[in-house]
Design a protein around this motif. Structure first.
Motif, short mmCIF file in Angstrom:
data_model
loop_
_atom_site.label_atom_id
_atom_site.label_comp_id
_atom_site.label_asym_id
_atom_site.label_seq_id
_atom_site.Cartn_x
_atom_site.Cartn_y
_atom_site.Cartn_z
N GLN B 171 4.13 -3.40 4.07
CA GLN B 171 3.77 -4.09 5.58
C GLN B 171 3.07 -3.20 5.94
O GLN B 171 1.97 -3.61 6.63
CB GLN B 171 5.12 -4.54 6.29
CG GLN B 171 4.72 -5.57 7.44
CD GLN B 171 5.74 -6.42 7.92
OE1 GLN B 171 6.74 -5.91 7.99
NE2 GLN B 171 5.36 -7.74 7.74
N ARG B 174 -0.17 -2.76 4.94
CA ARG B 174 -0.81 -4.02 5.00
C ARG B 174 -1.73 -3.96 6.30
O ARG B 174 -2.48 -4.41 6.71
CB ARG B 174 -0.17 -5.44 4.70
CG ARG B 174 -1.12 -6.52 4.55
CD ARG B 174 -0.23 -7.72 4.15
NE ARG B 174 0.18 -7.71 2.70
CZ ARG B 174 1.56 -7.93 2.50
NH1 ARG B 174 2.41 -8.17 3.51
NH2 ARG B 174 1.95 -7.51 1.11
N ALA B 175 -0.59 -3.58 7.33
CA ALA B 175 -0.87 -3.52 8.64
C ALA B 175 -2.18 -2.61 8.83
O ALA B 175 -2.91 -2.65 9.92
CB ALA B 175 0.08 -3.22 9.50
N LEU B 176 -2.31 -1.55 8.13
CA LEU B 176 -3.44 -0.68 8.15
C LEU B 176 -4.59 -1.10 7.45
O LEU B 176 -5.72 -0.15 7.23
CB LEU B 176 -2.98 0.85 7.66
CG LEU B 176 -1.98 1.59 8.73
CD1 LEU B 176 -1.23 2.64 7.76
CD2 LEU B 176 -2.72 1.86 9.67
N GLY B 177 -4.53 -2.10 6.95
CA GLY B 177 -5.84 -2.78 6.34
C GLY B 177 -5.94 -2.48 4.70
O GLY B 177 -7.24 -2.57 4.42
N ALA B 178 -5.04 -2.14 4.22
CA ALA B 178 -5.21 -2.10 2.58
C ALA B 178 -5.45 -3.45 1.95
O ALA B 178 -4.79 -4.52 2.48
CB ALA B 178 -3.92 -1.42 2.22
N SER B 179 -6.07 -3.46 0.96
CA SER B 179 -6.43 -4.72 0.03
C SER B 179 -4.97 -4.93 -0.82
O SER B 179 -4.29 -4.22 -0.95
CB SER B 179 -7.57 -4.52 -0.71
OG SER B 179 -7.30 -3.60 -1.68
N ARG B 182 -5.20 -2.69 -3.71
CA ARG B 182 -4.48 -1.24 -3.43
C ARG B 182 -2.94 -1.42 -3.33
O ARG B 182 -2.25 -0.44 -3.50
CB ARG B 182 -4.93 -0.68 -2.04
CG ARG B 182 -6.18 -0.06 -2.04
CD ARG B 182 -6.30 0.77 -0.85
NE ARG B 182 -6.20 2.20 -1.18
CZ ARG B 182 -7.01 3.21 -1.88
NH1 ARG B 182 -8.16 2.51 -2.40
NH2 ARG B 182 -6.64 4.28 -2.10
N ARG B 186 -1.51 0.99 -5.74
CA ARG B 186 -0.90 2.07 -5.51
C ARG B 186 0.39 2.38 -4.48
O ARG B 186 1.00 3.22 -4.71
CB ARG B 186 -2.28 2.58 -4.36
CG ARG B 186 -2.09 4.03 -4.06
CD ARG B 186 -3.64 4.16 -3.58
NE ARG B 186 -3.41 5.69 -2.79
CZ ARG B 186 -3.48 6.82 -3.13
NH1 ARG B 186 -3.76 6.91 -4.61
NH2 ARG B 186 -3.40 7.74 -2.44
N HIS B 187 0.86 1.28 -3.95
CA HIS B 187 1.84 1.24 -3.17
C HIS B 187 3.23 0.55 -3.66
O HIS B 187 4.22 1.28 -3.80
CB HIS B 187 1.76 0.55 -1.67
CG HIS B 187 0.83 1.27 -0.97
ND1 HIS B 187 1.29 2.14 -0.16
CD2 HIS B 187 -0.62 1.34 -0.69
CE1 HIS B 187 0.18 2.66 0.67
NE2 HIS B 187 -0.91 2.00 0.16
#
Lengths: 317, 281
Positions: B171, B174-179, B182, B186-187
């Motif tokens: 989360q 996502r809050a930092l703007g990852a697509s 990604r 990546r996560h």
């Protein structure tokens, strides 16, 4: 700068509709901080997540709008949303221990956040990240850059989260209980840091907490939430001096006061009503000492009692 | 689990890994290990069906070919088929499992029903049928084993994704703007891989077995190219007179598959956080 109007976030569950945010409206002005207070489970976090359309898939934003500089966030597509998230409006979370990915190094996560929004190369992103780590007062930032989250303490992880969140100089930082999971001394340090950064970057902080101490430290305006609704919304000073809603009064009087030793700590009776089983009428009425039959019947609206001071209570004003 | 038991696990893993590495080395350096060519026939009666001797370590077959040489070169086929087939399965399984677990909803329902349908077919017969259509060759054997073996992996990856996608750092990303891309690769994926490693290692053993079975049935690697499976077939007719023709390739298959299984099991124990020793973070 950020206008939230009539936000309704509902969860449709098998037991019924859970109204996590019900008709929530507030404004965040440029460079001013808003505090959002309330007990656990009153919808604070869901409200924050709704602002960036980050609610879990079971949740539904039923109606309302969030206007960021006049643009409606809810009508944006994913690509536009990503440009806002972390860039213009960023967010830090309650649990620093689990908010960093354990398999990626601090540096990888920080540069990722920077590179997602800025048109710079890795070397510049790395330099910026180290500078940010320094700014959030992490010692030996160059070494920390290559370390993994498990090498850091809770307070340091929260500092890293903050560094990531401010890396693109956002206009608004949503801090969802940023200090709840930390112990008191660390908490003071984090709040001080947020205060400094807010001044330096001239950003607005939406600080969410159940702790009036935290709110008092940072907020210019305060919204008190109860059972998914805002029950009182006023300037911080005004609210602390002259609380109008019985719930706000109750919360304030249940703060421990060291100088009044022999007084028994007052508490609010009962617990927050379940959000899928709301009482008819005023949601606070089952716990309110002043509640009358009128309260149990009518749903009070938010009334402006004095300029800028709103209360949702039949008894006030 | 106490420390002693864990040490044993490590030792098992080490034994399995050593055997596998030795097998690979033997396959790669086959040219240097044996002077014989795997396809060099010698039809002279005194050269055919010779029992193991100093000259022919594992004897010769009905065409006078050196069994040891055939097995070394056959190892190249068997090991690489196992390896490539599993890579294909892992790629398909991970991607479909990730999409299914991450997006949920209709996508998830659709992919999982496909998985169930594929799982309903008896794998070996499905493979036989596909090979009958496509014609046997090493490449088709690899691909066919690969595209029939991803279902378990897809489910495994989906299950991991369902749990990992709820973690706070997802989360936060996502809050930092990852697509989505990604976040998935990546996560979440790196945090969901440990059961995949185990399953892949066990899968290699399984794929080698299937390849041997196919070659044994004549639908896998085609003569004169050797594979452990078709050496077994050619030995079948002489099982009463020339025991070495079936024993050694059989043993090779057994030992290799066993090593992969031991390594896989040991990896499972080593990677399972619930079994991690005390005082370790």
């Amino acid at each position: 700068m950020l206008k939230v109007r009539n936000l309704k976030t509902y969860f449709y569950t098998q037991r019924g509709t859970v109204k996590a945010c019900d008709d929530v409206s507030f404004d965040i002005d440029h460079g001013r901080n808003l505090g959002l207070v309330g007990e656990s489970g009153c919808g604070k976090s869901m409200c924050c997540l709704s602002l960036l359309k980050l609610i879990p898939p079971e949740g539904n934003i039923v109606s309302g709008e969030v206007l960021y500089k006049g643009r409606d966030i809810f009508s944006m597509d994913n690509k536009e949303l990503r440009k806002i998230r972390g860039n213009k409006i960023s967010m830090i979370f309650q649990e620093p221990m689990t908010s960093l990915n354990p398999v990626l190094s601090v540096g990888e996560q920080m540069t990722e956040a920077v590179l997602a929004h800025k048109d710079i190369n890795y070397g510049e992103a790395k330099a910026l990240s180290i500078e940010l780590l320094n700014k959030v007062k992490i010692d030996r930032p160059k070494n920390r850059f290559n370390e993994y989250p498990h090498n850091l303490s809770g307070g340091m992880r929260q500092r890293v989260m903050i560094a990531m969140a401010i890396s693109c100089r956002p206009d608004i930082l949503i801090a969802d209980e940023p200090t709840t999971a930390l112990d008191v001394t660390i908490q003071a340090g984090i709040l001080e840091l947020l205060d400094e950064l807010q001044n330096e970057y001239n950003m607005s902080v939406l600080i969410v907490s159940h702790d009036f101490g935290v709110i008092a430290r940072l907020a210019d305006r305060v919204a008190v939430m109860y059972a998914g609704e805002i029950v009182e919304y006023a300037a911080a000073e005004d609210l602390f001096k002259n609380p109008l809603h019985p719930y706000t009064k109750g919360l304030l009087s249940s703060i421990k006061q060291i100088d009044k030793r022999d007084k028994r700590l007052s508490t609010l009776k009962g617990a927050v009503c379940e959000l899928d089983n709301l009482p008819k009428g005023c949601r606070f009425s089952p716990r309110c000492d002043l509640a009358s039959s009128e309260c149990r019947e009518a749903l009070p609206g938010l009334k402006e009692i004095s300029p800028g001071h709103f209360v949702r209570c039949v008894k006030s004003g | 689990m106490n420390k002693k038991k864990k040490d044993w696990r490590k030792r098992y893993a080490f034994v399995g890994l050593s055997v596998i590495i030795a097998m690979f080395a033997a396959a790669i350096f086959a040219d240097f290990i044996t002077a014989y060519s795997p396809n060099e026939t010698n039809l002279a009666p005194e050269a055919k069906l010779q029992p193991p001797s100093r000259e022919h370590l594992l004897g010769t077959d009905d065409l006078g070919r050196d069994v040891f040489a055939r097995m070394l070169y056959g190892a190249r086929i068997s090991l690489s088929v196992g390896f490539v087939a599993v890579i294909i399965s892992v790629v398909i399984g991970v991607i479909l499992g990730a999409i299914s677990g991450y997006y949920g909803g209709w996508v998830d329902i659709f992919i999982m029903r496909v998985v169930e349908i594929v799982m309903c077919f008896p794998t070996l017969f499905l493979i036989l049928m596909l090979l009958a259509f496509l014609g046997p060759s090493i490449i088709t054997v690899m691909v066919v084993i690969g595209v029939t073996g991803w279902t378990g992996l897809a489910r495994l990856v989906r299950a991991e994704f369902l749990s990992v996608k709820e973690r706070d750092y997802v989360q936060a990303a996502r809050a930092l703007g990852a697509s989505d891309f990604r976040i998935i690769f990546r996560h979440i994926l790196p945090n969901a891989l440990s059961p995949v490693y185990v399953s892949a290692v066990l899968g290699v053993g399984g794929a080698i077995l299937i390849e041997s079975a196919l070659s044994f049935l004549g639908l896998g690697v085609q003569i004169p190219m050797s594979s452990w499976g078709n050496i077994l077939t050619s030995g079948m007719h002489y099982i009463e007179s020339a025991w070495w023709l079936m024993l050694f390739p059989g043993l090779a298959i057994l030992i290799t598959v066993l090593s992969y299984n031991i390594l896989g099991e040991a990896l499972r124990d080593l990677l399972d956080p619930r079994l991690k020793g005390y005082g370790q973070k």
